[in-house]
Design an enzyme around this catalytic site. Sequence first.
Site, PDB file in Angstrom:
ATOM      1  N   ARG A  14       0.002   1.441 -10.284  1.00 12.39           N
ATOM      2  CA  ARG A  14      -0.300   2.592  -9.408  1.00 12.39           C
ATOM      3  C   ARG A  14      -0.757   2.101  -8.036  1.00 12.39           C
ATOM      4  O   ARG A  14      -0.265   2.557  -6.999  1.00 12.39           O
ATOM      5  CB  ARG A  14      -1.394   3.468 -10.036  1.00 12.39           C
ATOM      6  CG  ARG A  14      -0.898   4.395 -11.130  1.00 12.39           C
ATOM      7  CD  ARG A  14      -2.054   5.179 -11.730  1.00 12.39           C
ATOM      8  NE  ARG A  14      -2.902   4.302 -12.527  1.00 12.39           N
ATOM      9  CZ  ARG A  14      -2.745   4.076 -13.823  1.00 12.39           C
ATOM     10  NH1 ARG A  14      -1.788   4.696 -14.487  1.00 12.39           N
ATOM     11  NH2 ARG A  14      -3.524   3.256 -14.478  1.00 12.39           N
ATOM     12  N   MET A  15      -1.711   1.159  -8.025  1.00 12.49           N
ATOM     13  CA  MET A  15      -2.179   0.628  -6.735  1.00 12.49           C
ATOM     14  C   MET A  15      -1.132  -0.295  -6.123  1.00 12.49           C
ATOM     15  O   MET A  15      -0.936  -0.300  -4.907  1.00 12.49           O
ATOM     16  CB  MET A  15      -3.510  -0.124  -6.924  1.00 12.49           C
ATOM     17  CG  MET A  15      -4.734   0.760  -6.963  1.00 12.49           C
ATOM     18  SD  MET A  15      -4.921   1.805  -5.501  1.00 12.49           S
ATOM     19  CE  MET A  15      -5.048   0.568  -4.220  1.00 12.49           C
ATOM     20  N   GLY A 100      -9.257  -6.272  -5.838  1.00 10.47           N
ATOM     21  CA  GLY A 100      -9.868  -4.974  -6.137  1.00 10.47           C
ATOM     22  C   GLY A 100      -9.950  -4.669  -7.612  1.00 10.47           C
ATOM     23  O   GLY A 100     -10.438  -3.601  -7.994  1.00 10.47           O
ATOM     24  N   ALA A 124     -14.151  -6.181  -3.495  1.00  7.14           N
ATOM     25  CA  ALA A 124     -14.843  -4.892  -3.465  1.00  7.14           C
ATOM     26  C   ALA A 124     -14.424  -4.065  -4.659  1.00  7.14           C
ATOM     27  O   ALA A 124     -13.261  -4.080  -5.064  1.00  7.14           O
ATOM     28  CB  ALA A 124     -14.520  -4.140  -2.175  1.00  7.14           C
ATOM     29  N   ASN A 126     -14.540  -0.992  -4.437  1.00  8.28           N
ATOM     30  CA  ASN A 126     -13.962   0.189  -3.803  1.00  8.28           C
ATOM     31  C   ASN A 126     -13.674  -0.123  -2.340  1.00  8.28           C
ATOM     32  O   ASN A 126     -14.574  -0.537  -1.611  1.00  8.28           O
ATOM     33  CB  ASN A 126     -14.943   1.360  -3.922  1.00  8.28           C
ATOM     34  CG  ASN A 126     -14.290   2.671  -3.577  1.00  8.28           C
ATOM     35  OD1 ASN A 126     -13.743   2.818  -2.489  1.00  8.28           O
ATOM     36  ND2 ASN A 126     -14.321   3.617  -4.494  1.00  8.28           N
ATOM     37  N   HIS A 157     -12.683   9.836 -13.331  1.00  7.59           N
ATOM     38  CA  HIS A 157     -11.404   9.212 -12.978  1.00  7.59           C
ATOM     39  C   HIS A 157     -10.289   9.737 -13.883  1.00  7.59           C
ATOM     40  O   HIS A 157     -10.553  10.280 -14.960  1.00  7.59           O
ATOM     41  CB  HIS A 157     -11.472   7.682 -13.131  1.00  7.59           C
ATOM     42  CG  HIS A 157     -12.172   7.001 -11.994  1.00  7.59           C
ATOM     43  ND1 HIS A 157     -13.538   6.873 -11.944  1.00  7.59           N
ATOM     44  CD2 HIS A 157     -11.691   6.419 -10.860  1.00  7.59           C
ATOM     45  CE1 HIS A 157     -13.877   6.231 -10.828  1.00  7.59           C
ATOM     46  NE2 HIS A 157     -12.776   5.946 -10.150  1.00  7.59           N
ATOM     47  N   LYS A 161      -7.492   5.280 -16.709  1.00  6.13           N
ATOM     48  CA  LYS A 161      -8.469   4.224 -16.364  1.00  6.13           C
ATOM     49  C   LYS A 161      -9.004   3.578 -17.638  1.00  6.13           C
ATOM     50  O   LYS A 161      -9.366   4.268 -18.591  1.00  6.13           O
ATOM     51  CB  LYS A 161      -9.608   4.805 -15.526  1.00  6.13           C
ATOM     52  CG  LYS A 161     -10.580   3.730 -15.052  1.00  6.13           C
ATOM     53  CD  LYS A 161     -11.405   4.194 -13.866  1.00  6.13           C
ATOM     54  CE  LYS A 161     -12.369   3.114 -13.406  1.00  6.13           C
ATOM     55  NZ  LYS A 161     -11.665   1.925 -12.895  1.00  6.13           N
TER      56      LYS A 161
HETATM   57  P1  NAD Z   1      -2.202  -0.022 -13.218  1.00  2.32           P
HETATM   58  O1  NAD Z   1      -2.344  -0.241 -14.697  1.00  2.32           O
HETATM   59  O2  NAD Z   1      -1.361   1.114 -12.745  1.00  2.32           O
HETATM   60  O3  NAD Z   1      -1.664  -1.352 -12.498  1.00  2.32           O
HETATM   61  C1  NAD Z   1      -2.021  -2.657 -12.870  1.00  2.32           C
HETATM   62  C2  NAD Z   1      -0.747  -3.480 -12.817  1.00  2.32           C
HETATM   63  O4  NAD Z   1      -1.059  -4.871 -12.989  1.00  2.32           O
HETATM   64  C3  NAD Z   1       0.247  -3.102 -13.923  1.00  2.32           C
HETATM   65  O5  NAD Z   1       1.500  -2.788 -13.347  1.00  2.32           O
HETATM   66  C4  NAD Z   1       0.306  -4.371 -14.774  1.00  2.32           C
HETATM   67  O6  NAD Z   1       1.582  -4.591 -15.372  1.00  2.32           O
HETATM   68  C5  NAD Z   1      -0.011  -5.432 -13.735  1.00  2.32           C
HETATM   69  N1  NAD Z   1      -0.361  -6.732 -14.329  1.00  2.32           N
HETATM   70  C6  NAD Z   1      -1.030  -6.981 -15.483  1.00  2.32           C
HETATM   71  N2  NAD Z   1      -1.082  -8.315 -15.710  1.00  2.32           N
HETATM   72  C7  NAD Z   1      -0.434  -8.909 -14.682  1.00  2.32           C
HETATM   73  C8  NAD Z   1      -0.133 -10.263 -14.362  1.00  2.32           C
HETATM   74  N3  NAD Z   1      -0.521 -11.275 -15.145  1.00  2.32           N
HETATM   75  N4  NAD Z   1       0.559 -10.519 -13.235  1.00  2.32           N
HETATM   76  C9  NAD Z   1       0.978  -9.514 -12.416  1.00  2.32           C
HETATM   77  N5  NAD Z   1       0.727  -8.208 -12.685  1.00  2.32           N
HETATM   78  C10 NAD Z   1       0.028  -7.913 -13.798  1.00  2.32           C
HETATM   79  O7  NAD Z   1      -3.700   0.144 -12.684  1.00  2.32           O
HETATM   80  P2  NAD Z   1      -4.189   0.668 -11.246  1.00  2.32           P
HETATM   81  O8  NAD Z   1      -4.632   2.089 -11.368  1.00  2.32           O
HETATM   82  O9  NAD Z   1      -3.193   0.300 -10.209  1.00  2.32           O
HETATM   83  O10 NAD Z   1      -5.519  -0.184 -11.075  1.00  2.32           O
HETATM   84  C11 NAD Z   1      -5.478  -1.595 -11.086  1.00  2.32           C
HETATM   85  C12 NAD Z   1      -6.885  -2.138 -10.939  1.00  2.32           C
HETATM   86  O11 NAD Z   1      -7.394  -1.825  -9.644  1.00  2.32           O
HETATM   87  C13 NAD Z   1      -7.899  -1.563 -11.929  1.00  2.32           C
HETATM   88  O12 NAD Z   1      -8.826  -2.574 -12.284  1.00  2.32           O
HETATM   89  C14 NAD Z   1      -8.594  -0.481 -11.122  1.00  2.32           C
HETATM   90  O13 NAD Z   1      -9.881  -0.177 -11.575  1.00  2.32           O
HETATM   91  C15 NAD Z   1      -8.642  -1.159  -9.772  1.00  2.32           C
HETATM   92  N6  NAD Z   1      -8.801  -0.258  -8.624  1.00  2.32           N
HETATM   93  C16 NAD Z   1      -9.639  -0.702  -7.651  1.00  2.32           C
HETATM   94  C17 NAD Z   1      -9.801   0.048  -6.497  1.00  2.32           C
HETATM   95  C18 NAD Z   1     -10.675  -0.491  -5.404  1.00  2.32           C
HETATM   96  O14 NAD Z   1     -10.796   0.145  -4.332  1.00  2.32           O
HETATM   97  N7  NAD Z   1     -11.274  -1.678  -5.592  1.00  2.32           N
HETATM   98  C19 NAD Z   1      -9.114   1.255  -6.338  1.00  2.32           C
HETATM   99  C20 NAD Z   1      -8.244   1.660  -7.354  1.00  2.32           C
HETATM  100  C21 NAD Z   1      -8.088   0.892  -8.495  1.00  2.32           C
END
Ligand code: NAD
Length: 268
Positions: A14-15, A100, A124, A126, A157, A161
């Site tokens: 998603r991110m 992140g 961060a 966030n 969320h 999540k």
């Molecule tokens: P998501 O599950 O949609 O995406 C994570 C992706 O990482 C998946 O596509 C997965 O296949 C991939 N992945 C897993 N192992 C991997 C590897 N070894 N190599 C490459 N890719 C790999 O999740 P999301 O909603 O995009 O969130 C991802 C993370 O970011 C979560 O930990 C979430 O809490 C965090 N997040 C942080 C912030 C911030 O501002 N810091 C904001 C949003 C989400």
Amino acid sequence: MGDLGVGIVGAAGRMGRMLVAEVARTPGLVVVAASEAPGSPALGQDAGTLAGLDALGVAVTADASALVERSDVVLDFTVPAASERLAALIAARGTAWVVGTTGLSPAQEAAIAAAAKKAAVVRAANFSLGVNLLLGLVERAARALDPAWDIEIVEMHHRHKVDAPSGTALALGHAAAKGRDVKLDAVAERGRDGVTGARKGGAIGFAALRGGDVAGEHTVVFAAEGERVELGHKATTRAIFARGAVRAALWTKGRAPGLYAMTDVLGL
Ligand code: NAD
């Protein structure tokens, strides 16, 4: 000077998709590599197409090592195990890293800190401007209000999540604890169920709601006898996190090794 080459780990997430789109539209940055987990159906696909753009000519691979090698800066919003493995590659190359991922263990956080001795790392929970402003406000409020004010942190969320409380809720808890000159670990109450007894004085409580497509909502409640103060933030789109991460990526250019926060990037 040429564009900064950006590698996006987890490019089909998603991110990850948001990050590809944000980098592609940002002058001075260019997507040079994209990776996904081994076995992901996205392997071999174009990162731009996955993000809903025209093809960028960057195929998604499972080779994190090649991605780090090719990139000036790596954007990583994935899973704790992937970020932990990346830490060693970042340390070996000194490549800048914007990370992140949330839900990391203390040992995994230590791996990030170790990489920051060799590379500029922006870490961060966030990346939004609003939440980073809120962190400062919460610390100030906690310092101003005596411990008779109970502090509770409520977050909601989307249903996908996997970690709770959210990394942002924990960061808000750390900010409140800092305002009170205590360690969060010593006062946190995470997840109440059954006959828990009365609330402990000085505790910082957490509650996590999950459902629908909520991008992220946080409220810090300061509750006393007869009145209540609530400080909060609502994200209505994940684009704010991608925008912040891209701003952090630009900020790493020429930056000395070190572990930086989003407040450093924003100059808050
Ligand atoms: P998501 O599950 O949609 O995406 C994570 C992706 O990482 C998946 O596509 C997965 O296949 C991939 N992945 C897993 N192992 C991997 C590897 N070894 N190599 C490459 N890719 C790999 O999740 P999301 O909603 O995009 O969130 C991802 C993370 O970011 C979560 O930990 C979430 O809490 C965090 N997040 C942080 C912030 C911030 O501002 N810091 C904001 C949003 C989400």
